[in-house]
Design a protein around this motif. Structure first.
Motif, PDB file in Angstrom:
ATOM      1  N   PRO A   1       0.921  -1.232   0.027  1.00  0.00           N
ATOM      2  CA  PRO A   1      -0.147   0.120   0.024  1.00  0.00           C
ATOM      3  C   PRO A   1       1.085   1.263  -0.069  1.00  0.00           C
ATOM      4  O   PRO A   1       1.925   1.267   0.493  1.00  0.00           O
ATOM      5  CB  PRO A   1      -0.796   0.141   1.383  1.00  0.00           C
ATOM      6  CG  PRO A   1      -0.228  -1.318   1.848  1.00  0.00           C
ATOM      7  CD  PRO A   1       0.769  -2.040   1.125  1.00  0.00           C
ATOM      8  N   ALA A   2       0.367   2.225  -0.635  1.00  0.00           N
ATOM      9  CA  ALA A   2       1.105   3.463  -0.540  1.00  0.00           C
ATOM     10  C   ALA A   2       1.243   4.139   0.853  1.00  0.00           C
ATOM     11  O   ALA A   2       0.418   3.898   1.635  1.00  0.00           O
ATOM     12  CB  ALA A   2       0.425   4.531  -1.472  1.00  0.00           C
ATOM     13  N   VAL A   3       2.436   4.596   0.892  1.00  0.00           N
ATOM     14  CA  VAL A   3       2.564   5.428   2.413  1.00  0.00           C
ATOM     15  C   VAL A   3       1.560   6.435   2.789  1.00  0.00           C
ATOM     16  O   VAL A   3       0.987   6.476   3.685  1.00  0.00           O
ATOM     17  CB  VAL A   3       3.941   6.068   2.281  1.00  0.00           C
ATOM     18  CG1 VAL A   3       4.168   7.087   3.583  1.00  0.00           C
ATOM     19  CG2 VAL A   3       5.159   5.016   2.300  1.00  0.00           C
ATOM     20  N   THR A   4       0.957   7.081   1.713  1.00  0.00           N
ATOM     21  CA  THR A   4      -0.011   7.839   1.807  1.00  0.00           C
ATOM     22  C   THR A   4      -1.422   7.336   2.374  1.00  0.00           C
ATOM     23  O   THR A   4      -2.304   8.182   2.870  1.00  0.00           O
ATOM     24  CB  THR A   4      -0.426   8.695   0.507  1.00  0.00           C
ATOM     25  OG1 THR A   4      -0.580   7.841  -0.475  1.00  0.00           O
ATOM     26  CG2 THR A   4       0.742   9.855   0.209  1.00  0.00           C
ATOM     27  N   ARG A   5      -1.608   6.203   2.111  1.00  0.00           N
ATOM     28  CA  ARG A   5      -2.550   5.368   2.849  1.00  0.00           C
ATOM     29  C   ARG A   5      -2.478   4.857   4.383  1.00  0.00           C
ATOM     30  O   ARG A   5      -3.304   4.778   4.968  1.00  0.00           O
ATOM     31  CB  ARG A   5      -2.884   4.133   1.873  1.00  0.00           C
ATOM     32  CG  ARG A   5      -3.403   4.566   0.634  1.00  0.00           C
ATOM     33  CD  ARG A   5      -3.970   3.253  -0.234  1.00  0.00           C
ATOM     34  NE  ARG A   5      -4.973   2.701   0.154  1.00  0.00           N
ATOM     35  CZ  ARG A   5      -5.424   1.222   0.091  1.00  0.00           C
ATOM     36  NH1 ARG A   5      -4.613   0.779  -0.724  1.00  0.00           N
ATOM     37  NH2 ARG A   5      -6.427   0.901   0.508  1.00  0.00           N
ATOM     38  N   LYS A   6      -1.197   4.879   4.658  1.00  0.00           N
ATOM     39  CA  LYS A   6      -0.939   4.375   5.960  1.00  0.00           C
ATOM     40  C   LYS A   6      -0.554   5.598   6.988  1.00  0.00           C
ATOM     41  O   LYS A   6      -0.721   5.600   8.191  1.00  0.00           O
ATOM     42  CB  LYS A   6       0.462   3.601   6.024  1.00  0.00           C
ATOM     43  CG  LYS A   6       0.127   2.146   5.521  1.00  0.00           C
ATOM     44  CD  LYS A   6       1.206   1.353   5.209  1.00  0.00           C
ATOM     45  CE  LYS A   6       1.408   0.347   6.381  1.00  0.00           C
ATOM     46  NZ  LYS A   6       2.689  -0.506   6.107  1.00  0.00           N
ATOM     47  N   MET A   7      -0.038   6.724   6.457  1.00  0.00           N
ATOM     48  CA  MET A   7       0.532   7.533   7.087  1.00  0.00           C
ATOM     49  C   MET A   7      -0.426   8.891   7.048  1.00  0.00           C
ATOM     50  O   MET A   7      -1.300   9.044   5.939  1.00  0.00           O
ATOM     51  CB  MET A   7       1.815   8.082   6.458  1.00  0.00           C
ATOM     52  CG  MET A   7       2.496   9.363   7.196  1.00  0.00           C
ATOM     53  SD  MET A   7       4.090  10.007   6.399  1.00  0.00           S
ATOM     54  CE  MET A   7       5.103   8.676   7.300  1.00  0.00           C
ATOM     55  N   SER A   8      -0.620   9.722   8.045  1.00  0.00           N
ATOM     56  CA  SER A   8      -1.613  10.790   8.177  1.00  0.00           C
ATOM     57  C   SER A   8      -0.994  11.813   7.022  1.00  0.00           C
ATOM     58  O   SER A   8       0.251  12.144   7.274  1.00  0.00           O
ATOM     59  CB  SER A   8      -1.749  11.450   9.350  1.00  0.00           C
ATOM     60  OG  SER A   8      -0.449  12.036   9.743  1.00  0.00           O
TER      61      SER A   8
ATOM     62  N   LYS B   1      11.080   9.106  -1.876  1.00  0.00           N
ATOM     63  CA  LYS B   1      10.074   8.923  -2.965  1.00  0.00           C
ATOM     64  C   LYS B   1       8.958  10.134  -2.701  1.00  0.00           C
ATOM     65  O   LYS B   1       8.296  10.775  -3.690  1.00  0.00           O
ATOM     66  CB  LYS B   1       9.457   7.745  -2.893  1.00  0.00           C
ATOM     67  CG  LYS B   1       8.388   7.403  -4.013  1.00  0.00           C
ATOM     68  CD  LYS B   1       7.970   5.840  -3.749  1.00  0.00           C
ATOM     69  CE  LYS B   1       6.793   5.597  -4.815  1.00  0.00           C
ATOM     70  NZ  LYS B   1       6.232   4.264  -4.840  1.00  0.00           N
ATOM     71  N   TYR B   2       8.488  10.020  -1.321  1.00  0.00           N
ATOM     72  CA  TYR B   2       7.196  11.063  -1.163  1.00  0.00           C
ATOM     73  C   TYR B   2       7.492  12.391  -0.846  1.00  0.00           C
ATOM     74  O   TYR B   2       6.554  13.419  -0.904  1.00  0.00           O
ATOM     75  CB  TYR B   2       6.288  10.302  -0.168  1.00  0.00           C
ATOM     76  CG  TYR B   2       5.704   9.049  -0.756  1.00  0.00           C
ATOM     77  CD1 TYR B   2       4.451   8.958  -1.374  1.00  0.00           C
ATOM     78  CD2 TYR B   2       6.327   7.601  -0.321  1.00  0.00           C
ATOM     79  CE1 TYR B   2       3.972   7.972  -1.603  1.00  0.00           C
ATOM     80  CE2 TYR B   2       5.636   6.587  -0.821  1.00  0.00           C
ATOM     81  CZ  TYR B   2       4.501   6.629  -1.543  1.00  0.00           C
ATOM     82  OH  TYR B   2       3.877   5.500  -2.143  1.00  0.00           O
ATOM     83  N   VAL B   3       8.602  12.571  -0.138  1.00  0.00           N
ATOM     84  CA  VAL B   3       8.837  13.901   0.129  1.00  0.00           C
ATOM     85  C   VAL B   3       9.776  14.758  -0.581  1.00  0.00           C
ATOM     86  O   VAL B   3       9.543  15.755  -1.117  1.00  0.00           O
ATOM     87  CB  VAL B   3       9.874  13.887   1.724  1.00  0.00           C
ATOM     88  CG1 VAL B   3       9.983  15.301   2.221  1.00  0.00           C
ATOM     89  CG2 VAL B   3       8.790  13.206   2.877  1.00  0.00           C
ATOM     90  N   VAL B   4      10.805  14.140  -1.209  1.00  0.00           N
ATOM     91  CA  VAL B   4      11.715  14.904  -1.914  1.00  0.00           C
ATOM     92  C   VAL B   4      11.183  14.834  -3.482  1.00  0.00           C
ATOM     93  O   VAL B   4      10.989  15.982  -4.181  1.00  0.00           O
ATOM     94  CB  VAL B   4      13.284  14.163  -2.070  1.00  0.00           C
ATOM     95  CG1 VAL B   4      14.031  15.068  -2.790  1.00  0.00           C
ATOM     96  CG2 VAL B   4      13.727  14.384  -0.513  1.00  0.00           C
ATOM     97  N   ASN B   5      11.019  13.987  -3.842  1.00  0.00           N
ATOM     98  CA  ASN B   5      10.270  13.666  -5.348  1.00  0.00           C
ATOM     99  C   ASN B   5       8.879  14.009  -5.498  1.00  0.00           C
ATOM    100  O   ASN B   5       8.549  14.128  -6.480  1.00  0.00           O
ATOM    101  CB  ASN B   5      10.613  12.247  -5.892  1.00  0.00           C
ATOM    102  CG  ASN B   5      12.157  11.827  -5.967  1.00  0.00           C
ATOM    103  OD1 ASN B   5      12.977  12.931  -6.010  1.00  0.00           O
ATOM    104  ND2 ASN B   5      12.514  10.689  -5.651  1.00  0.00           N
ATOM    105  N   GLY B   6       8.261  14.031  -4.518  1.00  0.00           N
ATOM    106  CA  GLY B   6       6.621  14.436  -4.400  1.00  0.00           C
ATOM    107  C   GLY B   6       5.709  13.357  -5.026  1.00  0.00           C
ATOM    108  O   GLY B   6       4.842  13.750  -5.412  1.00  0.00           O
ATOM    109  N   ASP B   7       6.255  12.245  -5.071  1.00  0.00           N
ATOM    110  CA  ASP B   7       5.198  11.090  -5.486  1.00  0.00           C
ATOM    111  C   ASP B   7       4.051  11.092  -4.607  1.00  0.00           C
ATOM    112  O   ASP B   7       4.130  11.398  -3.427  1.00  0.00           O
ATOM    113  CB  ASP B   7       5.596   9.635  -5.695  1.00  0.00           C
ATOM    114  CG  ASP B   7       6.760   9.643  -6.846  1.00  0.00           C
ATOM    115  OD1 ASP B   7       6.797  10.679  -7.484  1.00  0.00           O
ATOM    116  OD2 ASP B   7       7.289   8.458  -6.794  1.00  0.00           O
ATOM    117  N   ARG B   8       2.850  10.559  -5.118  1.00  0.00           N
ATOM    118  CA  ARG B   8       1.674  10.448  -4.395  1.00  0.00           C
ATOM    119  C   ARG B   8       1.260   9.071  -4.705  1.00  0.00           C
ATOM    120  O   ARG B   8       0.484   8.595  -5.245  1.00  0.00           O
ATOM    121  CB  ARG B   8       0.677  11.490  -4.609  1.00  0.00           C
ATOM    122  CG  ARG B   8       1.060  12.776  -3.893  1.00  0.00           C
ATOM    123  CD  ARG B   8      -0.026  13.410  -3.068  1.00  0.00           C
ATOM    124  NE  ARG B   8       0.579  14.124  -2.441  1.00  0.00           N
ATOM    125  CZ  ARG B   8      -0.132  14.499  -0.928  1.00  0.00           C
ATOM    126  NH1 ARG B   8      -1.294  14.098  -0.905  1.00  0.00           N
ATOM    127  NH2 ARG B   8       0.582  15.444  -0.342  1.00  0.00           N
TER     128      ARG B   8
END
Length: 155
Positions: free
Chosen positions: A106-113, A148-155
């Protein structure tokens, strides 16, 4: 190591170290090559170099005419079996997709607030903390995921 991989250093080392009169013993023929063509080429090359092949599972000895014949039959069956497994796997994945299932983690954005993710981006942009400190404060466990999610901005 799996027979489908292209980077099999021990396999290549074994082929390089084999000398005339040696016998290469494999558990199954599919351990020796990724395809029927490659398997036949490998066995032919071994024969030209005076190296014998024995397969324990199929009980094949390529030093005899019957063994050579059985090798070709078993090699074809091995490739057929591998293709069937691949086909079944693909059919299973397609059926799962049709039911709305998506493979992988699962994508981090589904697990992390969302708040923690945004906070991590702010802290990174401010350059007041190290990446390790930001990860610890915001709940990232993997540096790769952080980038991946913070520096490169993937969602």
């Amino acid at each position: 190591m799996t027979g489908k991989r292209f980077d099999r250093p021990e396999h290549l080392k074994m082929l390089d170290l084999a000398r005339p009169g040696d016998v290469i013993v494999v558990w199954r023929l599919d351990r020796l090559g990724r395809s029927l063509k490659e398997l036949i080429e490998t066995v032919t090359d071994l024969a030209v170099r005076g190296i014998e092949l024995k397969s324990l599972k199929e009980n094949i000895d390529t030093t005899t005419p019957t063994g050579k014949f059985m090798f070709h039959i078993m090699a074809a069956l091995t490739e057929f079996e591998r293709d069937l497994i691949s086909e079944r796997t693909q059919a299973g994945l397609e059926a799962a997709r049709a039911r709305g299932r998506k493979g992988g983690r699962p994508a981090v954005t589904r697990k992390m607030s969302v708040a923690n993710l945004e906070r991590a981006k702010e802290l990174y942009a401010s350059q007041t903390m190290s990446v390790a400190e930001i990860m610890k404060r915001t709940g990232f466990r993997s540096r790769t995921t952080f980038y991946k999610y913070v520096v490169n901005g993937d969602r």
